[in-house]
Design a protein around this motif. Structure first.
Motif, short mmCIF file in Angstrom:
data_model
loop_
_atom_site.label_atom_id
_atom_site.label_comp_id
_atom_site.label_asym_id
_atom_site.label_seq_id
_atom_site.Cartn_x
_atom_site.Cartn_y
_atom_site.Cartn_z
N ALA A 119 -27.01 4.15 -24.27
CA ALA A 119 -27.51 3.58 -25.53
C ALA A 119 -26.65 4.04 -26.70
O ALA A 119 -26.23 3.23 -27.53
CB ALA A 119 -28.97 3.99 -25.74
N THR A 123 -24.14 1.71 -29.11
CA THR A 123 -24.21 1.58 -30.56
C THR A 123 -22.88 1.95 -31.22
O THR A 123 -22.48 1.31 -32.19
CB THR A 123 -25.35 2.43 -31.16
OG1 THR A 123 -25.11 3.82 -30.91
CG2 THR A 123 -26.69 2.03 -30.56
N LEU A 138 -31.84 -0.78 -26.74
CA LEU A 138 -31.62 0.66 -26.54
C LEU A 138 -32.80 1.19 -25.74
O LEU A 138 -33.92 1.27 -26.24
CB LEU A 138 -31.50 1.37 -27.89
CG LEU A 138 -30.46 0.77 -28.85
CD1 LEU A 138 -30.44 1.52 -30.17
CD2 LEU A 138 -29.08 0.75 -28.21
N GLY A 142 -31.04 5.85 -27.99
CA GLY A 142 -31.11 5.35 -29.35
C GLY A 142 -29.75 5.24 -29.99
O GLY A 142 -28.72 5.35 -29.32
N LEU A 163 -36.04 -1.41 -29.09
CA LEU A 163 -36.14 -0.06 -28.56
C LEU A 163 -37.17 -0.07 -27.43
O LEU A 163 -38.31 -0.50 -27.64
CB LEU A 163 -36.57 0.93 -29.64
CG LEU A 163 -35.68 1.04 -30.88
CD1 LEU A 163 -36.25 2.10 -31.84
CD2 LEU A 163 -34.26 1.37 -30.51
N ILE A 172 -37.37 12.14 -23.79
CA ILE A 172 -37.51 11.68 -25.18
C ILE A 172 -38.45 12.64 -25.90
O ILE A 172 -39.66 12.61 -25.71
CB ILE A 172 -38.04 10.24 -25.25
CG1 ILE A 172 -37.12 9.30 -24.48
CG2 ILE A 172 -38.16 9.80 -26.70
CD1 ILE A 172 -35.70 9.23 -25.01
N HIS A 176 -36.24 13.81 -31.11
CA HIS A 176 -35.45 12.60 -30.92
C HIS A 176 -36.08 11.44 -31.68
O HIS A 176 -35.38 10.68 -32.37
CB HIS A 176 -35.34 12.27 -29.43
CG HIS A 176 -34.76 10.91 -29.15
ND1 HIS A 176 -33.41 10.69 -29.03
CD2 HIS A 176 -35.36 9.69 -29.00
CE1 HIS A 176 -33.20 9.40 -28.80
NE2 HIS A 176 -34.36 8.78 -28.78
N VAL A 177 -37.37 11.29 -31.56
CA VAL A 177 -38.08 10.19 -32.23
C VAL A 177 -37.93 10.30 -33.74
O VAL A 177 -37.65 9.31 -34.43
CB VAL A 177 -39.57 10.18 -31.83
CG1 VAL A 177 -40.34 9.13 -32.64
CG2 VAL A 177 -39.72 9.91 -30.34
N GLN A 180 -34.37 9.37 -34.78
CA GLN A 180 -34.13 7.93 -34.67
C GLN A 180 -34.83 7.15 -35.79
O GLN A 180 -34.26 6.23 -36.37
CB GLN A 180 -34.58 7.42 -33.30
CG GLN A 180 -33.64 7.80 -32.17
CD GLN A 180 -32.25 7.19 -32.36
OE1 GLN A 180 -32.11 5.99 -32.57
NE2 GLN A 180 -31.24 8.03 -32.27
N GLU A 181 -36.06 7.53 -36.08
CA GLU A 181 -36.79 6.82 -37.13
C GLU A 181 -36.12 7.01 -38.48
O GLU A 181 -36.05 6.08 -39.29
CB GLU A 181 -38.24 7.31 -37.19
CG GLU A 181 -39.08 6.89 -35.98
CD GLU A 181 -39.14 5.39 -35.80
OE1 GLU A 181 -39.18 4.64 -36.80
OE2 GLU A 181 -39.15 4.93 -34.65
N ILE A 184 -32.93 4.79 -38.44
CA ILE A 184 -33.30 3.37 -38.56
C ILE A 184 -33.71 3.05 -39.98
O ILE A 184 -33.36 2.01 -40.55
CB ILE A 184 -34.42 3.03 -37.56
CG1 ILE A 184 -33.88 3.10 -36.12
CG2 ILE A 184 -35.00 1.65 -37.84
CD1 ILE A 184 -34.96 3.06 -35.06
N ARG A 193 -40.22 -2.49 -31.10
CA ARG A 193 -40.49 -1.34 -30.24
C ARG A 193 -41.38 -1.75 -29.08
O ARG A 193 -42.46 -2.29 -29.29
CB ARG A 193 -41.14 -0.21 -31.05
CG ARG A 193 -40.24 0.37 -32.13
CD ARG A 193 -41.01 1.32 -33.03
NE ARG A 193 -40.14 1.97 -34.01
CZ ARG A 193 -39.76 1.42 -35.15
NH1 ARG A 193 -40.19 0.20 -35.46
NH2 ARG A 193 -38.97 2.07 -35.99
#
Length: 215
Positions: A119, A123, A138, A142, A163, A172, A176-177, A180-181, A184, A193
């Motif tokens: 992923a 990107t 992804l 991510g 996603l 995950i 990580h979340v 990524q948020e 984004i 999502r």
């Protein structure tokens, strides 16, 4: 004194079928760490179609998965000579996809799916490729955290981003979340999502839903 040299390098990829160059869709699918393209492309078998072709490039770095013998896996990069590996990946994927597109009388839609380490690789590559990516999926991964935001905003302006993650994916993390948020949000990108109940894997049902919706 360290220096470098570039030379022709042979890399491998696998296809879902013999191309007719009349397909309406190209799916470039990038495997995760320690996988091989030969087996990764088989995971898409339920959505093989005469109207689409799957191209599965294989990372050019290899290692034994356990000890010094046995099963071998490929990866896109490690921390050693990281920037060189990234540049090599870009040249590989540029050359591979462009070599297909030049044979199509009518441009097919271009969809890219990156799984796990694939992923981030997807990107990085897609953000600098000259062509348009119609869909970027992804899965269990991510956006690369080192992306150039301005370049990425422009590259993905007309790209649908999806996603996909397993609710039981142990790789995950909450960090990580959050990362990524934040990324984004900085890109100002709307994303779709989707989730499944499994772990760090491609879920067949969700995969079919994503790919067949692009018809």
């Amino acid at each position: 004194m360290k220096t470098s040299i570039q030379f022709p390098y042979e890399a491998h990829y696998y296809l879902s079928n013999e191309p007719s160059y009349e397909e309406r869709e190209i799916w470039l699918v990038l495997h995760g760490y320690g996988q091989l393209a030969e087996f990764f492309v088989r995971k898409f078998k339920t959505v093989f179609s005469p109207d689409r072709i799957f191209i599965a490039p294989e990372g050019t770095n290899y290692n034994y998965l356990e000890g010094f013998q046995g099963r071998v896996g490929a990866n896109w990069m490690t921390k050693h000579e990281r920037e060189t590996a990234i540049a090599n990946n870009h040249r590989f994927l540029d050359t591979l996809l462009d070599s297909f597109l030049e044979k199509y009388p009518h441009r097919p839609t271009i969809h890219v799916l990156g799984f796990s380490q694939g992923a981030a690789t997807a990107t990085r590559w897609a953000s600098q490729w000259d062509g348009k990516i119609d869909t970027l999926v992804l899965w269990a991964g991510g956006f690369a955290l080192d992306l150039n935001l301005e370049k990425s905003k422009s590259a993905f302006r007309e790209t649908e981003v999806i996603l996909a993650v397993g609710s039981a994916d142990e790789l995950i993390t909450s960090d990580h979340v959050i990362q990524q948020e934040a990324l984004i949000s900085s890109m100002g990108k709307d994303v779709l999502r989707l989730s499944h109940t499994g772990g760090h894997e491609l879920d067949a049902g969700l995969l079919e839903k994503i790919i067949n919706r692009k018809k």
